[in-house]
Design a protein around this motif. Sequence first.
Motif, PDB file in Angstrom:
ATOM      1  N   ASP A 354       0.701  -1.149   0.013  1.00  0.00           N
ATOM      2  CA  ASP A 354       0.062  -0.075   0.074  1.00  0.00           C
ATOM      3  C   ASP A 354       0.800   1.187   0.049  1.00  0.00           C
ATOM      4  O   ASP A 354       0.171   2.310  -0.044  1.00  0.00           O
ATOM      5  CB  ASP A 354      -0.725   0.003   1.301  1.00  0.00           C
ATOM      6  CG  ASP A 354      -1.920  -1.076   1.243  1.00  0.00           C
ATOM      7  OD1 ASP A 354      -2.648  -1.185  -0.345  1.00  0.00           O
ATOM      8  OD2 ASP A 354      -2.609  -1.707   1.983  1.00  0.00           O
ATOM      9  N   PHE A 355       2.151   1.309   0.133  1.00  0.00           N
ATOM     10  CA  PHE A 355       2.824   2.263  -0.052  1.00  0.00           C
ATOM     11  C   PHE A 355       3.007   2.695  -1.503  1.00  0.00           C
ATOM     12  O   PHE A 355       2.909   4.041  -1.832  1.00  0.00           O
ATOM     13  CB  PHE A 355       4.345   2.009   0.304  1.00  0.00           C
ATOM     14  CG  PHE A 355       4.870   2.148   1.669  1.00  0.00           C
ATOM     15  CD1 PHE A 355       4.898   3.375   2.379  1.00  0.00           C
ATOM     16  CD2 PHE A 355       4.668   1.044   2.415  1.00  0.00           C
ATOM     17  CE1 PHE A 355       5.311   3.296   3.672  1.00  0.00           C
ATOM     18  CE2 PHE A 355       5.181   1.071   3.873  1.00  0.00           C
ATOM     19  CZ  PHE A 355       5.367   2.120   4.313  1.00  0.00           C
ATOM     20  N   LYS A 356       2.701   1.831  -2.609  1.00  0.00           N
ATOM     21  CA  LYS A 356       2.483   2.243  -3.819  1.00  0.00           C
ATOM     22  C   LYS A 356       1.401   3.497  -4.000  1.00  0.00           C
ATOM     23  O   LYS A 356       0.452   2.978  -3.575  1.00  0.00           O
ATOM     24  CB  LYS A 356       2.215   0.883  -4.749  1.00  0.00           C
ATOM     25  CG  LYS A 356       2.294   1.491  -6.180  1.00  0.00           C
ATOM     26  CD  LYS A 356       2.189  -0.020  -6.956  1.00  0.00           C
ATOM     27  CE  LYS A 356       2.138   0.337  -8.513  1.00  0.00           C
ATOM     28  NZ  LYS A 356       1.765  -0.848  -9.463  1.00  0.00           N
ATOM     29  N   ASP A 357       1.404   4.367  -4.880  1.00  0.00           N
ATOM     30  CA  ASP A 357       0.516   5.369  -5.062  1.00  0.00           C
ATOM     31  C   ASP A 357      -0.114   5.944  -3.899  1.00  0.00           C
ATOM     32  O   ASP A 357      -1.239   6.629  -3.783  1.00  0.00           O
ATOM     33  CB  ASP A 357      -0.593   4.711  -5.933  1.00  0.00           C
ATOM     34  CG  ASP A 357      -0.127   4.110  -7.126  1.00  0.00           C
ATOM     35  OD1 ASP A 357       0.724   4.880  -7.663  1.00  0.00           O
ATOM     36  OD2 ASP A 357      -0.765   2.882  -7.771  1.00  0.00           O
ATOM     37  N   LEU A 358       0.479   5.996  -2.625  1.00  0.00           N
ATOM     38  CA  LEU A 358       0.433   6.683  -1.457  1.00  0.00           C
ATOM     39  C   LEU A 358       0.101   8.197  -1.744  1.00  0.00           C
ATOM     40  O   LEU A 358       0.975   8.769  -2.567  1.00  0.00           O
ATOM     41  CB  LEU A 358       1.405   6.274  -0.471  1.00  0.00           C
ATOM     42  CG  LEU A 358       0.696   6.791   1.121  1.00  0.00           C
ATOM     43  CD1 LEU A 358      -0.356   5.687   1.425  1.00  0.00           C
ATOM     44  CD2 LEU A 358       1.903   6.498   2.180  1.00  0.00           C
ATOM     45  N   SER A 359      -0.833   8.835  -1.173  1.00  0.00           N
ATOM     46  CA  SER A 359      -1.320  10.148  -1.426  1.00  0.00           C
ATOM     47  C   SER A 359      -0.100  11.174  -0.461  1.00  0.00           C
ATOM     48  O   SER A 359      -0.413  12.499  -0.704  1.00  0.00           O
ATOM     49  CB  SER A 359      -2.399  10.303  -1.547  1.00  0.00           C
ATOM     50  OG  SER A 359      -3.015  10.320  -0.180  1.00  0.00           O
ATOM     51  N   VAL A 360       0.490  10.761   0.400  1.00  0.00           N
ATOM     52  CA  VAL A 360       1.210  11.617   1.072  1.00  0.00           C
ATOM     53  C   VAL A 360       2.324  12.148   0.134  1.00  0.00           C
ATOM     54  O   VAL A 360       3.210  11.500  -0.522  1.00  0.00           O
ATOM     55  CB  VAL A 360       2.192  10.819   2.393  1.00  0.00           C
ATOM     56  CG1 VAL A 360       2.771  11.660   3.035  1.00  0.00           C
ATOM     57  CG2 VAL A 360       1.066  10.186   2.999  1.00  0.00           C
ATOM     58  N   LEU A 409      -8.121  -2.938   4.893  1.00  0.00           N
ATOM     59  CA  LEU A 409      -6.987  -2.662   5.403  1.00  0.00           C
ATOM     60  C   LEU A 409      -6.302  -1.691   4.461  1.00  0.00           C
ATOM     61  O   LEU A 409      -4.957  -1.585   4.439  1.00  0.00           O
ATOM     62  CB  LEU A 409      -5.979  -3.826   5.537  1.00  0.00           C
ATOM     63  CG  LEU A 409      -6.293  -4.649   6.945  1.00  0.00           C
ATOM     64  CD1 LEU A 409      -5.207  -5.895   7.076  1.00  0.00           C
ATOM     65  CD2 LEU A 409      -6.338  -3.874   8.045  1.00  0.00           C
ATOM     66  N   LYS A 410      -6.910  -0.602   3.722  1.00  0.00           N
ATOM     67  CA  LYS A 410      -6.190   0.194   3.072  1.00  0.00           C
ATOM     68  C   LYS A 410      -5.630   1.299   3.933  1.00  0.00           C
ATOM     69  O   LYS A 410      -6.138   1.711   5.159  1.00  0.00           O
ATOM     70  CB  LYS A 410      -7.182   0.968   2.077  1.00  0.00           C
ATOM     71  CG  LYS A 410      -7.552  -0.096   1.022  1.00  0.00           C
ATOM     72  CD  LYS A 410      -8.514   0.578  -0.004  1.00  0.00           C
ATOM     73  CE  LYS A 410      -8.764  -0.251  -1.265  1.00  0.00           C
ATOM     74  NZ  LYS A 410      -9.597   0.343  -2.142  1.00  0.00           N
ATOM     75  N   PRO A 411      -4.713   2.226   3.480  1.00  0.00           N
ATOM     76  CA  PRO A 411      -3.971   3.068   4.407  1.00  0.00           C
ATOM     77  C   PRO A 411      -5.245   3.908   4.872  1.00  0.00           C
ATOM     78  O   PRO A 411      -6.337   4.416   4.014  1.00  0.00           O
ATOM     79  CB  PRO A 411      -3.231   3.776   3.422  1.00  0.00           C
ATOM     80  CG  PRO A 411      -2.777   2.823   2.596  1.00  0.00           C
ATOM     81  CD  PRO A 411      -3.962   1.934   2.142  1.00  0.00           C
ATOM     82  N   LEU A 412      -4.953   4.466   6.102  1.00  0.00           N
ATOM     83  CA  LEU A 412      -5.901   5.603   6.784  1.00  0.00           C
ATOM     84  C   LEU A 412      -5.088   6.847   6.415  1.00  0.00           C
ATOM     85  O   LEU A 412      -4.238   7.124   7.063  1.00  0.00           O
ATOM     86  CB  LEU A 412      -5.877   5.324   8.100  1.00  0.00           C
ATOM     87  CG  LEU A 412      -6.569   3.970   8.873  1.00  0.00           C
ATOM     88  CD1 LEU A 412      -6.519   4.029  10.388  1.00  0.00           C
ATOM     89  CD2 LEU A 412      -8.112   4.018   8.221  1.00  0.00           C
ATOM     90  N   VAL A 413      -5.837   7.423   5.657  1.00  0.00           N
ATOM     91  CA  VAL A 413      -5.480   8.851   5.116  1.00  0.00           C
ATOM     92  C   VAL A 413      -6.078  10.007   5.913  1.00  0.00           C
ATOM     93  O   VAL A 413      -7.339   9.864   6.237  1.00  0.00           O
ATOM     94  CB  VAL A 413      -5.535   8.955   3.635  1.00  0.00           C
ATOM     95  CG1 VAL A 413      -4.895  10.394   3.378  1.00  0.00           C
ATOM     96  CG2 VAL A 413      -4.787   7.881   2.851  1.00  0.00           C
ATOM     97  N   PHE A 414      -5.466  11.023   6.443  1.00  0.00           N
ATOM     98  CA  PHE A 414      -5.880  11.924   7.331  1.00  0.00           C
ATOM     99  C   PHE A 414      -5.228  13.139   7.382  1.00  0.00           C
ATOM    100  O   PHE A 414      -4.127  13.226   6.849  1.00  0.00           O
ATOM    101  CB  PHE A 414      -6.426  11.563   8.667  1.00  0.00           C
ATOM    102  CG  PHE A 414      -4.900  11.007   9.342  1.00  0.00           C
ATOM    103  CD1 PHE A 414      -4.522  11.981  10.373  1.00  0.00           C
ATOM    104  CD2 PHE A 414      -4.445   9.822   9.378  1.00  0.00           C
ATOM    105  CE1 PHE A 414      -2.971  11.593  10.821  1.00  0.00           C
ATOM    106  CE2 PHE A 414      -3.259   9.460   9.634  1.00  0.00           C
ATOM    107  CZ  PHE A 414      -2.817  10.469  10.948  1.00  0.00           C
ATOM    108  N   ASP A 415      -5.703  14.302   7.817  1.00  0.00           N
ATOM    109  CA  ASP A 415      -5.158  15.681   8.023  1.00  0.00           C
ATOM    110  C   ASP A 415      -5.081  15.739   9.499  1.00  0.00           C
ATOM    111  O   ASP A 415      -6.141  15.968  10.118  1.00  0.00           O
ATOM    112  CB  ASP A 415      -5.960  16.516   7.313  1.00  0.00           C
ATOM    113  CG  ASP A 415      -5.359  18.131   7.579  1.00  0.00           C
ATOM    114  OD1 ASP A 415      -4.612  18.437   8.606  1.00  0.00           O
ATOM    115  OD2 ASP A 415      -5.451  18.943   6.424  1.00  0.00           O
ATOM    116  N   SER A 416      -3.822  15.961  10.062  1.00  0.00           N
ATOM    117  CA  SER A 416      -3.722  15.808  11.345  1.00  0.00           C
ATOM    118  C   SER A 416      -4.174  17.171  12.054  1.00  0.00           C
ATOM    119  O   SER A 416      -4.320  17.188  13.274  1.00  0.00           O
ATOM    120  CB  SER A 416      -2.052  15.707  11.574  1.00  0.00           C
ATOM    121  OG  SER A 416      -1.300  16.640  11.076  1.00  0.00           O
TER     122      SER A 416
END
Length: 513
Positions: A354-360, A409-416
């Motif tokens: 899931d690091f692949k194409d991660l939006s960070v 189990l996809k990455p949890l993406v958020f704005d801290s």
Amino acid sequence: MGVVIRGVILDESVLLAPQRDDDLHANGSLQPGAESLLRKLRHSKFRTGITYGVGLSDHKVSLLKMMTATYSFDSFILNSSSIDDAKHEIMLAWGDIGGILYLVSSEKKEVFPKLSNCGWLIVALRLLGQESADVIEDRSACEDSSIFYINQIEELPLTVCHLNRKAIGSSVVTVGYIMKPSREDDFAKRGAFPMYPTQNGLMFFPLMLELPLSPQLQEVDIVLHKATDEIISIDLSSSTNFSNRIAYTRGMQELQRYMEHHPDCCVIDPFNNIYPVVDRLKIQEILLQLEDLNTEGRCTIRGPHFLKVDNFNELDLVQRLSEAKLSLPSIVKPQVACGVASAHNMAIVFRIEDFKDLSVPLPAVVQEYVDHSSTLYKFYVMGENVFHAVKKSTPNANMLMKLSESNGLKPLVFDSLKSLPTANDDKHCGCDNYSKATNHFIDLELVTDAANWLMRKLDLTIFGFDVVIQDDTGDHVIVDVNYLPSFKEVPDDIAIPAFWNAIKMKFESRKSN
């Protein structure tokens, strides 16, 4: 030595925009800059009032009364024929407070002598387009009557500062502050920026970007800034020094140039000192040196394990993560820590694919995710004082995985800054220095030692950092460091005097050196 200004009265002529003859709307509006001035005066520690005449339209009176209610000011009726009555009313409301400054439009110069007879200091706002010869004539005619002229309403705080510095002398230390309006409001509403001297001899005034900065800076002893809010871009790939990597807004660039040409000007804090705080990789590298504080028989204090990543598709990423002592899940953060819109876009990753194409945004820092039972300790350093608060944080890894299972189990993406991943059934103390879930007390002495070490290492006066306690080991892990935080969790009666003392000590230290 003159009279110290303790009260400010604003005539309606400087607040209300002039109405054109062809304007069909009689509701009235405020002059440009008027509302900003009212906002600054609200928390200035001055008694503040607004005056208006009996002939004003109902709509304009309503607007002025709305302003007095919004900003908790007093309102008084004042005409050229009723100045003595207005003075009496003001005395009844405010008592004998001493110096009063009256801001009025220069178009009302016929009332200047009567106003001066009240013992007030008159500041006249020049009309747009008024010829300089007229101003000279006005000034000459009122040579003995304590009248000052300004060209813009934004000049009033600077004028008040100048007059009070002149009246009080060298016993007051003037702090000019510059930060975005929302940040200024956060500090000001807590009483942090009074224009009237504090008990330890500080006097604050806002540096106005609408005005030339250099003349304002000549009035101050200390400059307080929040430059991390004024970053436009950061070039982390550059091999040049930090000062050439960061692009600031126009006003902050002007301040930066002034500091470069006036090294004797005291600033909290020098721009070079805050650069490590905007680079998460740099801070992680500094935190590695915390191991020097660790001694046998005490808890360990450290930074999290980490790895810089330039490309999420690196073929040897698994090996590099292992060498960096990183396991999954891990938290991924942009290397740029603040100042740009994407600095707080983060993700918690559970699977290597899931690091692949991660939006960070890249470059990024992959950081150890420390199980800490949702308990975060926020520490605030203000000079010699260290305060802390306990807050709810993200849950442990097993709870995060349950949260993510519904999404494969996809990455949890958020704005801290906006929202953190949470789980309602995760245990959390959130009220004291002991975590029931982990059976660990926070070692305040150890963290205070780390705070003092960071203060020396970074050479910062006011900063904050976050600590979590690792569940299984009791390690104290510093997971974030930030510059000039709001320290909103610390009560005002404790935080604000400590804030002032930190500034005063910085000035005295700089002066002695």
